[in-house]
Design a protein around this motif. Structure first.
Motif, short mmCIF file in Angstrom:
data_model
loop_
_atom_site.label_atom_id
_atom_site.label_comp_id
_atom_site.label_asym_id
_atom_site.label_seq_id
_atom_site.Cartn_x
_atom_site.Cartn_y
_atom_site.Cartn_z
N GLY A 184 0.76 -1.23 0.08
CA GLY A 184 0.13 0.03 0.07
C GLY A 184 0.57 1.52 0.31
N GLY A 185 2.09 1.12 -0.05
CA GLY A 185 3.06 2.33 -0.19
C GLY A 185 3.40 2.85 1.27
N ASP A 186 3.16 2.02 2.29
CA ASP A 186 3.80 2.62 3.57
C ASP A 186 5.09 2.08 4.03
N VAL A 187 6.05 3.01 4.65
CA VAL A 187 7.26 2.32 5.19
C VAL A 187 7.23 1.15 6.25
N ARG A 188 7.86 0.09 6.16
CA ARG A 188 8.11 -0.81 7.05
C ARG A 188 9.25 -0.33 8.13
N PHE A 189 9.10 -0.24 9.19
CA PHE A 189 10.11 0.50 10.19
C PHE A 189 10.72 -0.84 10.84
N PHE A 190 12.04 -0.77 11.18
CA PHE A 190 13.01 -1.54 11.80
C PHE A 190 12.43 -1.67 13.42
N THR A 191 11.82 -0.62 13.80
CA THR A 191 11.45 -0.60 15.25
C THR A 191 9.99 0.08 15.21
N ASP A 192 9.13 -0.03 16.41
CA ASP A 192 7.94 0.55 16.16
C ASP A 192 8.29 2.34 16.17
N PHE A 193 7.16 2.50 15.25
CA PHE A 193 7.36 4.19 14.77
C PHE A 193 6.52 5.21 15.50
N ALA A 194 6.92 6.16 16.16
CA ALA A 194 6.19 7.12 17.07
C ALA A 194 6.33 8.41 16.12
N ASP A 195 6.04 8.58 14.87
CA ASP A 195 6.01 9.80 14.20
C ASP A 195 7.02 10.77 14.51
N PHE A 196 8.19 10.14 14.54
CA PHE A 196 9.40 10.92 14.82
C PHE A 196 9.60 11.83 16.28
N THR A 197 8.63 11.21 17.07
CA THR A 197 8.74 11.92 18.46
C THR A 197 9.28 11.06 19.31
N GLY A 198 9.74 9.94 19.15
CA GLY A 198 10.62 9.06 19.93
C GLY A 198 12.16 9.07 19.85
N ASP A 199 12.69 8.09 20.61
CA ASP A 199 14.21 8.21 20.31
C ASP A 199 14.56 7.20 19.08
N ALA A 200 15.43 7.76 18.21
CA ALA A 200 15.46 7.14 17.05
C ALA A 200 16.32 5.83 17.20
N LEU A 201 17.41 5.86 18.01
CA LEU A 201 18.48 4.79 18.53
C LEU A 201 17.49 3.75 18.84
N PRO A 202 17.73 2.51 18.57
CA PRO A 202 17.24 1.16 19.04
C PRO A 202 17.86 0.88 20.34
N ALA A 203 17.68 1.67 21.47
CA ALA A 203 18.37 1.61 22.56
C ALA A 203 17.37 1.47 23.73
N ALA A 204 15.90 1.09 23.72
CA ALA A 204 15.22 1.09 24.83
C ALA A 204 15.35 -0.18 25.55
N SER A 205 16.01 -1.18 24.78
CA SER A 205 16.09 -2.45 25.36
C SER A 205 16.86 -3.21 24.69
N ALA A 206 17.48 -4.42 25.08
CA ALA A 206 18.04 -5.42 24.48
C ALA A 206 17.10 -6.12 23.31
N GLN A 207 15.92 -6.35 23.85
CA GLN A 207 14.72 -6.76 22.90
C GLN A 207 14.66 -5.78 21.39
N GLN A 208 14.58 -4.49 22.13
CA GLN A 208 14.57 -3.70 20.68
C GLN A 208 15.77 -3.65 19.84
N TYR A 209 16.75 -3.75 20.51
CA TYR A 209 18.08 -3.88 19.54
C TYR A 209 17.92 -4.99 18.54
N ALA A 210 17.49 -6.13 19.34
CA ALA A 210 17.41 -7.29 18.44
C ALA A 210 16.60 -7.43 17.73
N THR A 211 15.45 -6.67 17.70
CA THR A 211 14.29 -6.63 16.75
C THR A 211 14.90 -5.83 15.46
N TYR A 212 15.46 -4.60 15.89
CA TYR A 212 16.08 -3.80 14.78
C TYR A 212 17.26 -4.37 13.98
#
Length: 331
Positions: A184-212
């Protein structure tokens, strides 16, 4: 032919492969010298320079995956990364040194008497992007849709380059980015996307980095397969498609919520060499700004308007040019 297993550090002499690997440059020239969506030729010379009635464009290689392997801060990132099992980050790093982890972006444009900052530099320095290509691609999608993004101002000197691909679907198809975009033309993100309001680094947890990491590596593998198929098609003139056999993950994971994506999201407005471990405005564009200095108009005539026939054509092109695939399950 293109060897998608080739490590571009090999002929870089311990330097940045973007500027020192002749093999990477040759692969870029072979891959991206091809007709545009409207059929017009787009050929690059050995310096990745194009000149024709379309205009003059200098392109530069850029790595589009970031392991953050050499970062020593912030500590939350170091902690998340170092929690990975031995060898996983190294494997991620090595995957990021294959041709599937590289693209080209426009550079060397003068605005008045000064050289414009490249998109590569801007996305690497912006705190809401942090050199992530999934977030960069969302900014490019918004450019085509006539919407603002953290990179709106950075794109201004290069609007004429993006225009030659017609729409977002044309850009995605030309640079073999289908596996980072939904049908449908939407970007698929490597981590959950918060409309550019959150931390861009995959640093919230080891789980987030692993998913990224897992999603980034899956994208590299899929894009390598597409590049190899594209090179074979160019060489033989045959029409071949590639089916990506990725592991399944819950539907919708990593994909954006339309309800959470306003049409005019404005975000506030370093970079390491992560390529290899051995490495120690054009006349047609009219931009206006509000008092905060944010761009309020990308061009006199937006490249595409959401809901327009152009956007529909873009979605059709995306749907017809990619095979169904899904992200790997979070580790």
């Amino acid at each position: 032919m293109i060897d998608v297993t080739y490590d571009v550090r090999t002929d870089a002499g311990g330097k940045d492969p973007d500027s020192h690997s002749r093999t990477l440059r040759r692969y870029h020239r072979k891959l991206w010298s091809k007709p545009l969506p409207d059929g017009r030729p787009f050929d690059l010379d050995e310096r990745l320079h194009h000149r024709s009635e379309l205009g003059a464009f200098w392109l530069a290689s850029d790595a589009i995956t970031h392991t953050y392997a050499n970062w020593q801060r912030p500590l939350r990132l170091v902690s998340a990364r170092d929690a990975m099992p031995a060898g996983r980050v190294t494997a991620f790093y090595d995957a990021g040194c294959t041709v599937g982890a590289y693209t080209v972006l426009p550079s060397l444009v003068k605005v008045g008497e000064k050289w414009a900052r490249s998109i590569n530099q801007s996305r690497g320095m912006h705190p809401r992007i942090r050199d992530r290509f999934d977030l960069t691609l969302e900014c490019i999608r918004r450019l085509y849709a006539g919407q603002e993004s953290p990179l709106s101002r950075a794109f201004l000197p290069y609007v004429d380059f993006f225009e030659i691909f017609g729409d977002f679907g044309g850009y995605v198809a030309h640079f073999l980015l289908q596996d980072l975009v939904t049908a449908g033309g939407d970007v698929r993100f490597f981590t959950d996307f918060a409309d550019f309001t959150g931390d861009a680094l995959p640093a919230a947890s080891a789980q987030q980095y692993a998913t990224y990491m897992d999603r980034s590596m899956a994208f590299i593998a899929a894009r390598n397969a597409r590049k190899q198929a594209s090179a074979v098609q160019t060489f033989t003139g045959s029409s071949r498609s590639t089916r990506m056999g990725w592991a399944s993950m819950p539907a919708g994971a990593g994909e954006p919520s339309r309800a959470g994506r306003p049409s005019n999201a404005v975000s506030s407005c370093s970079r390491e060499n992560i390529r290899c471990a051995s490495c120690s405005n054009c006349a047609s564009t009219t931009a206006t700004s509000n008092t905060a200095g944010h761009q309020t108009g990308l061009s006199a005539a937006p490249i595409a308007t959401s809901g327009s026939a152009s956007t529909a054509a873009s979605s059709d092109r995306l749907a017809s040019s990619r095979q169904p695939c899904s992200w790997p399950s979070p580790s």
